[in-house]
Design a protein around this motif. Structure first.
Motif, mmCIF file in Angstrom:
data_model
loop_
_atom_site.group_PDB
_atom_site.id
_atom_site.type_symbol
_atom_site.label_atom_id
_atom_site.label_comp_id
_atom_site.label_asym_id
_atom_site.label_seq_id
_atom_site.Cartn_x
_atom_site.Cartn_y
_atom_site.Cartn_z
ATOM 1 N N GLU A 77 0.838 -1.194 0.000
ATOM 2 C CA GLU A 77 0.000 0.000 0.000
ATOM 3 C C GLU A 77 0.872 1.243 0.000
ATOM 4 O O GLU A 77 1.950 1.251 0.599
ATOM 5 C CB GLU A 77 -0.916 0.021 1.231
ATOM 6 N N GLU A 133 0.522 5.722 0.189
ATOM 7 C CA GLU A 133 -0.375 6.799 0.589
ATOM 8 C C GLU A 133 -0.108 8.034 -0.259
ATOM 9 O O GLU A 133 1.029 8.458 -0.410
ATOM 10 C CB GLU A 133 -0.164 7.123 2.067
ATOM 11 N N LYS A 185 -5.879 12.286 2.525
ATOM 12 C CA LYS A 185 -4.957 11.161 2.365
ATOM 13 C C LYS A 185 -5.714 10.001 1.739
ATOM 14 O O LYS A 185 -6.819 9.669 2.178
ATOM 15 C CB LYS A 185 -4.395 10.719 3.716
ATOM 16 N N ILE A 186 -5.105 9.412 0.717
ATOM 17 C CA ILE A 186 -5.690 8.261 0.039
ATOM 18 C C ILE A 186 -4.656 7.146 0.032
ATOM 19 O O ILE A 186 -3.487 7.387 -0.253
ATOM 20 C CB ILE A 186 -6.102 8.612 -1.401
ATOM 21 N N THR A 187 -5.094 5.946 0.343
ATOM 22 C CA THR A 187 -4.213 4.783 0.306
ATOM 23 C C THR A 187 -4.663 3.870 -0.826
ATOM 24 O O THR A 187 -5.842 3.536 -0.933
ATOM 25 C CB THR A 187 -4.255 4.020 1.642
ATOM 26 N N ASN A 207 -3.623 0.204 -3.094
ATOM 27 C CA ASN A 207 -2.785 -0.982 -3.139
ATOM 28 C C ASN A 207 -2.119 -1.052 -4.513
ATOM 29 O O ASN A 207 -2.339 -0.178 -5.356
ATOM 30 C CB ASN A 207 -3.582 -2.254 -2.802
ATOM 31 N N MET A 221 -8.424 1.765 -4.214
ATOM 32 C CA MET A 221 -8.377 2.637 -3.052
ATOM 33 C C MET A 221 -8.807 1.830 -1.832
ATOM 34 O O MET A 221 -9.884 1.240 -1.816
ATOM 35 C CB MET A 221 -9.290 3.850 -3.239
ATOM 36 N N THR A 222 -7.951 1.789 -0.818
ATOM 37 C CA THR A 222 -8.269 1.019 0.381
ATOM 38 C C THR A 222 -8.611 1.904 1.563
ATOM 39 O O THR A 222 -9.261 1.437 2.497
ATOM 40 C CB THR A 222 -7.100 0.093 0.765
ATOM 41 N N LYS A 223 -8.181 3.163 1.525
ATOM 42 C CA LYS A 223 -8.497 4.097 2.615
ATOM 43 C C LYS A 223 -8.643 5.508 2.059
ATOM 44 O O LYS A 223 -7.988 5.875 1.092
ATOM 45 C CB LYS A 223 -7.374 4.124 3.657
ATOM 46 N N LEU A 224 -9.496 6.265 2.697
ATOM 47 C CA LEU A 224 -9.682 7.681 2.374
ATOM 48 C C LEU A 224 -9.858 8.420 3.685
ATOM 49 O O LEU A 224 -10.715 8.060 4.494
ATOM 50 C CB LEU A 224 -10.910 7.890 1.484
ATOM 51 N N ASN A 225 -9.017 9.420 3.913
ATOM 52 C CA ASN A 225 -9.104 10.220 5.130
ATOM 53 C C ASN A 225 -9.225 11.682 4.728
ATOM 54 O O ASN A 225 -8.358 12.208 4.032
ATOM 55 C CB ASN A 225 -7.866 9.995 6.000
ATOM 56 N N TYR A 230 -5.199 11.105 -4.905
ATOM 57 C CA TYR A 230 -5.255 9.854 -5.671
ATOM 58 C C TYR A 230 -4.104 9.796 -6.674
ATOM 59 O O TYR A 230 -3.403 8.790 -6.789
ATOM 60 C CB TYR A 230 -6.589 9.701 -6.405
#
Length: 106
Positions: A29, A31, A40-42, A44, A49-53, A75
């Motif tokens: 992953e 970021e 913040k976007i994570t 893989n 996209m696995t995370k969005l903050n 992104y």
């Protein structure tokens, strides 16, 4: 002169290594960050996209355009990092041999 069977065996070994590297990269992953860390976007290694903050200070309906731009920027930052990891991986496997712009995954 290299025998064709040895050449085929080496090609198969390289293909196996590239498949293993693809699987490894798919699980990594990275970021992407924009707005000084407000978004913040994570992703893989498959660009999922696995995370969005999103910092709560950006959740203002009057500034929706800014939030959208920051999400896109984060992104793209993460995508560029995944691309860089893939390029490094291919370069390491091929010993720096230029394969005509081939990218993982094929």
């Amino acid at each position: 002169m290299m025998n064709i069977q040895n050449l085929m065996k080496q090609a198969q070994m390289m293909q196996k290594k590239m498949q293993e590297e693809q699987a490894k990269l798919a699980e990594e992953e990275v970021e992407g960050i924009s707005g000084g860390g407000l978004v913040k976007i994570t992703l893989n290694g498959k660009f999922d996209m696995t995370k969005l903050n999103i910092d709560k200070s950006l959740l203002n309906p009057d500034e929706n355009d800014i939030l959208e731009d920051l999400i896109l920027a984060a992104y793209n930052d993460a995508k560029n990092k995944v691309d860089a990891k893939m390029s490094e991986s291919v370069s390491a496997l091929t010993g720096g041999l230029n394969l005509g712009g081939m990218k993982l995954p094929f």
